[in-house]
Write a protein that holds these residues in place. Structure first.
Motif, PDB file in Angstrom:
ATOM      1  N   SER A 120      82.613  18.829   6.597  1.00  0.00           N
ATOM      2  CA  SER A 120      83.804  19.475   5.600  1.00  0.00           C
ATOM      3  C   SER A 120      84.351  20.700   6.156  1.00  0.00           C
ATOM      4  CB  SER A 120      83.447  19.620   4.256  1.00  0.00           C
ATOM      5  OG  SER A 120      82.480  18.396   3.651  1.00  0.00           O
ATOM      6  N   LEU A 121      85.748  20.715   6.175  1.00  0.00           N
ATOM      7  CA  LEU A 121      86.689  21.918   6.531  1.00  0.00           C
ATOM      8  C   LEU A 121      87.361  22.244   5.069  1.00  0.00           C
ATOM      9  CD1 LEU A 121      88.326  23.721   8.367  1.00  0.00           C
ATOM     10  CD2 LEU A 121      89.983  22.157   8.762  1.00  0.00           C
ATOM     11  N   VAL A 122      86.899  23.497   4.706  1.00  0.00           N
ATOM     12  CA  VAL A 122      87.018  23.836   3.262  1.00  0.00           C
ATOM     13  C   VAL A 122      88.149  25.016   3.357  1.00  0.00           C
ATOM     14  CG1 VAL A 122      86.046  24.530   1.238  1.00  0.00           C
ATOM     15  CG2 VAL A 122      84.656  23.061   2.656  1.00  0.00           C
ATOM     16  N   PHE A 123      89.205  24.904   2.471  1.00  0.00           N
ATOM     17  CA  PHE A 123      90.021  25.934   2.475  1.00  0.00           C
ATOM     18  C   PHE A 123      89.948  26.570   1.077  1.00  0.00           C
ATOM     19  CE2 PHE A 123      91.341  22.516   5.500  1.00  0.00           C
ATOM     20  CZ  PHE A 123      92.093  23.103   6.235  1.00  0.00           C
ATOM     21  N   TYR A 124      90.240  27.985   1.118  1.00  0.00           N
ATOM     22  CA  TYR A 124      89.904  28.704  -0.014  1.00  0.00           C
ATOM     23  C   TYR A 124      91.462  29.108  -0.591  1.00  0.00           C
ATOM     24  CZ  TYR A 124      85.054  28.015   0.479  1.00  0.00           C
ATOM     25  OH  TYR A 124      83.649  27.515   0.512  1.00  0.00           O
ATOM     26  N   LYS A 125      91.336  29.509  -1.859  1.00  0.00           N
ATOM     27  CA  LYS A 125      92.934  30.047  -2.257  1.00  0.00           C
ATOM     28  C   LYS A 125      93.032  31.574  -1.768  1.00  0.00           C
ATOM     29  CE  LYS A 125      92.201  27.454  -6.626  1.00  0.00           C
ATOM     30  NZ  LYS A 125      92.110  27.292  -8.277  1.00  0.00           N
ATOM     31  N   ASP A 126      92.317  32.086  -1.265  1.00  0.00           N
ATOM     32  CA  ASP A 126      92.338  33.439  -0.780  1.00  0.00           C
ATOM     33  C   ASP A 126      93.059  33.338   0.609  1.00  0.00           C
ATOM     34  OD1 ASP A 126      90.103  33.085   0.726  1.00  0.00           O
ATOM     35  OD2 ASP A 126      89.087  34.905   0.168  1.00  0.00           O
ATOM     36  N   GLY A 127      92.952  32.157   1.203  1.00  0.00           N
ATOM     37  CA  GLY A 127      93.458  31.939   2.635  1.00  0.00           C
ATOM     38  C   GLY A 127      92.467  31.718   3.480  1.00  0.00           C
ATOM     39  N   HIS A 128      91.231  32.119   3.396  1.00  0.00           N
ATOM     40  CA  HIS A 128      90.482  31.831   4.486  1.00  0.00           C
ATOM     41  C   HIS A 128      89.977  30.098   4.562  1.00  0.00           C
ATOM     42  CE1 HIS A 128      86.930  32.217   1.661  1.00  0.00           C
ATOM     43  NE2 HIS A 128      86.033  31.855   2.661  1.00  0.00           N
ATOM     44  N   ALA A 129      89.081  29.869   5.865  1.00  0.00           N
ATOM     45  CA  ALA A 129      88.821  28.553   5.722  1.00  0.00           C
ATOM     46  C   ALA A 129      87.247  28.369   6.248  1.00  0.00           C
ATOM     47  CB  ALA A 129      89.375  27.751   6.380  1.00  0.00           C
ATOM     48  N   THR A 130      86.656  27.611   6.192  1.00  0.00           N
ATOM     49  CA  THR A 130      85.210  27.532   6.737  1.00  0.00           C
ATOM     50  C   THR A 130      85.007  25.969   6.884  1.00  0.00           C
ATOM     51  OG1 THR A 130      83.016  28.567   6.752  1.00  0.00           O
ATOM     52  CG2 THR A 130      83.720  27.534   4.740  1.00  0.00           C
ATOM     53  N   VAL A 131      83.587  25.936   7.590  1.00  0.00           N
ATOM     54  CA  VAL A 131      83.248  24.491   7.935  1.00  0.00           C
ATOM     55  C   VAL A 131      81.647  24.486   7.548  1.00  0.00           C
ATOM     56  CG1 VAL A 131      82.663  22.929   9.744  1.00  0.00           C
ATOM     57  CG2 VAL A 131      84.836  24.047   9.934  1.00  0.00           C
ATOM     58  N   GLY A 132      81.308  23.403   6.856  1.00  0.00           N
ATOM     59  CA  GLY A 132      79.904  23.312   6.557  1.00  0.00           C
ATOM     60  C   GLY A 132      79.582  21.971   6.009  1.00  0.00           C
ATOM     61  N   VAL A 133      78.355  21.663   5.830  1.00  0.00           N
ATOM     62  CA  VAL A 133      77.862  20.366   5.337  1.00  0.00           C
ATOM     63  C   VAL A 133      78.084  20.289   3.673  1.00  0.00           C
ATOM     64  CG1 VAL A 133      75.952  18.757   4.834  1.00  0.00           C
ATOM     65  CG2 VAL A 133      76.315  20.149   7.056  1.00  0.00           C
ATOM     66  N   TRP A 134      79.012  19.423   3.160  1.00  0.00           N
ATOM     67  CA  TRP A 134      79.121  19.363   1.597  1.00  0.00           C
ATOM     68  C   TRP A 134      77.897  18.877   1.007  1.00  0.00           C
ATOM     69  CZ3 TRP A 134      83.573  21.043  -0.232  1.00  0.00           C
ATOM     70  CH2 TRP A 134      83.780  20.715  -1.925  1.00  0.00           C
ATOM     71  N   GLY A 135      77.869  19.711  -0.103  1.00  0.00           N
ATOM     72  CA  GLY A 135      76.816  19.766  -1.019  1.00  0.00           C
ATOM     73  C   GLY A 135      75.342  20.627  -0.707  1.00  0.00           C
ATOM     74  N   SER A 136      75.516  21.166   0.633  1.00  0.00           N
ATOM     75  CA  SER A 136      74.615  22.249   1.023  1.00  0.00           C
ATOM     76  C   SER A 136      75.146  23.379   1.391  1.00  0.00           C
ATOM     77  CB  SER A 136      73.515  21.777   1.974  1.00  0.00           C
ATOM     78  OG  SER A 136      74.303  21.086   3.063  1.00  0.00           O
ATOM     79  N   GLY A 137      75.982  23.436   2.604  1.00  0.00           N
ATOM     80  CA  GLY A 137      76.567  24.745   3.040  1.00  0.00           C
ATOM     81  C   GLY A 137      77.803  25.133   2.396  1.00  0.00           C
ATOM     82  N   VAL A 138      78.640  24.051   1.724  1.00  0.00           N
ATOM     83  CA  VAL A 138      79.637  24.517   1.158  1.00  0.00           C
ATOM     84  C   VAL A 138      79.645  23.073  -0.040  1.00  0.00           C
ATOM     85  CG1 VAL A 138      81.212  25.220   3.070  1.00  0.00           C
ATOM     86  CG2 VAL A 138      80.917  22.691   2.796  1.00  0.00           C
ATOM     87  N   THR A 139      80.542  23.798  -1.269  1.00  0.00           N
ATOM     88  CA  THR A 139      80.615  22.668  -2.298  1.00  0.00           C
ATOM     89  C   THR A 139      81.758  23.082  -2.901  1.00  0.00           C
ATOM     90  OG1 THR A 139      79.279  21.809  -4.207  1.00  0.00           O
ATOM     91  CG2 THR A 139      79.150  24.441  -3.819  1.00  0.00           C
ATOM     92  N   MET A 140      82.237  22.336  -4.192  1.00  0.00           N
ATOM     93  CA  MET A 140      83.299  22.578  -5.038  1.00  0.00           C
ATOM     94  C   MET A 140      83.033  23.865  -5.859  1.00  0.00           C
ATOM     95  SD  MET A 140      86.416  22.110  -5.436  1.00  0.00           S
ATOM     96  CE  MET A 140      86.541  20.191  -4.677  1.00  0.00           C
TER      97      MET A 140
END
Length: 415
Positions: free
Chosen positions: A261-281
């Protein structure tokens, strides 16, 4: 005895049917047509064919006339895949690949050297930055040079060059290098993007994920070009990506645990990770673009990148390993790293991202019709930066995202 007839008197056409009078054959054809048309079953079949060909012309015509600058070949291929003709499209692509496989050996046909972003003209501010910016300067970071997988480096190979700066600090840097020791006439591009100085915006495509209340257009209109520094392509069609697409509260597909998952945040930064472990909603998430599985995980390349290539990593041209591929990852210091090139396997793409410092990375899209990394040179008008291809042999034009585009993409701005 009756009168005799000599053989020669019978003539050569004795016993033959009389010749068809002129015009008679045309009359017989017309009668045959009338007889066929008199049959209800024939009329029904003809009516069905007329409807079918009418729909086909309307459907294909709509695909060819859709907004954007997709090539005719790309539009036809997408139409075919959307209408259950994927195997036919793949067969045609395989035939094309067999006629034009990636070249083995040789040297690149263009020089390894990307011009630095130009010095702003007198009176022009740095892109997206006031002439006097009260924010403190950010210390410059230059990644270590990359080692050429092809062996002895060519002049400039693996050396980082600046594509764009923010408040005088390099924010986007790139290095070009050959991806392996076999396909030495091709160059891959690796891009380092400093999240301290940049903000990332996910855009939907007109066809994928398709129209909805995204709150973001499928293009970069003139009013959204101030501070624009770069843009790059998204991933597979959502239904083939093994996950979902989320933007501003709207979801197409399903955000799936375990998906890259490529995840975008409201403050403008973004990251990459595994959904549900490294990154989540979380409430801070603005967008999510999922695509397959990670190809770098905890700074290591999983063995799975070498297995199930066609079914697991996309319907490449003829199921071959070495095609145009792209990927995105995140470094331990938060930089986003993009890589793409014309002769990459999943393994060589992963190796490039890992070498560039990624601790997590994912494949994005594949095949030449969808590859793009563009950077933008500022001039006197902040609403009209000049787009430039990073790799000159990428198929798509540099201004691709200035028009509505069929696939999702990411725009990169100065903070």
């Amino acid at each position: 005895m009756g009168p005799s007839t000599k053989p020669e008197e019978a003539g050569p056409d004795a016993g033959a049917e009389p010749a068809e009078p002129p015009g008679r054959s045309g009359g017989r054809l017309r009668r045959l047509v009338r007889n066929l048309l008199a049959r209800r079953s024939v009329r029904a079949v003809l009516a069905l064919l007329a409807v079918l060909f009418g729909w086909l012309a309307w459907s294909v015509g709509g695909a060819l006339a859709a907004p954007g600058n997709d090539s005719v070949a790309a539009r036809l291929a997408e139409w075919g895949r959307d209408h259950h003709l994927g195997q036919v499209v793949t067969m045609l692509e395989a035939a094309q690949y067999k006629m034009n496989p990636p070249k083995v050996g040789g040297t690149p046909d263009f020089a390894i050297g990307v011009p630095a972003a130009p010095v702003p003209q007198p009176g022009a501010a740095q892109p997206g930055t006031p002439k006097t910016d009260p924010r403190p300067a950010v210390a410059a970071f230059t990644p270590p040079p990359l080692t050429s997988p092809a062996g002895t480096p060519l002049p400039g190979e693996g050396t980082w060059k600046v594509l764009g700066s923010v408040r005088g600090t390099p924010a986007i840097q790139t290095a070009l290098l050959r991806p392996d020791a076999e396909h030495t006439s091709y160059l891959a591009g690796v891009v380092s993007m400093d999240s301290r100085l940049l903000r990332f915006q996910l855009h939907p495509g007109t066809d994928d994920p398709g129209p909805d209340n995204w709150g973001v257009p499928p293009s970069i209109p003139p009013e959204a070009r101030t501070g624009l520094l770069a843009s790059f392509n998204g991933g597979f069609k959502v239904r083939e990506a093994g996950g979902g697409f989320y933007l501003n509260g709207v979801t197409h597909g399903t955000l799936s645990p375990g998906a890259a998952s490529l995840v975008f945040y409201k403050d403008g930064h973004a990251t990459v990770g595994v959904w549900g472990s490294g990154v989540t909603m979380t409430p801070e998430v603005a967008g999510v673009r999922q695509n397959l599985r990670v190809i770098v995980d905890h700074a290591a390349v999983p063995d799975g990148v070498d297995s199930n290539i066609e079914n697991g990593w996309g319907l490449t041209l003829g199921g071959k390993y070495f095609v145009w591929r792209s990927g995105i990852g995140v470094a331990a210091d938060g930089r986003l790293i993009f890589a793409y090139g014309p002769a990459l396997s999943v393994r060589t793409l992963a190796d490039l991202l890992q070498q560039a410092g990624c601790v997590e990375a994912m494949q994005l899209d594949i095949n030449p019709a969808w590859m793009s990394f563009n950077y933008y040179q500022a001039g006197t008008d902040p609403l009209s930066p000049t787009p430039v291809k990073l790799l000159p042999d990428q198929e798509r034009p540099a201004d691709r995202y200035f028009e509505p585009t069929s696939r999702d993409f990411t725009a990169v701005y100065a903070r």
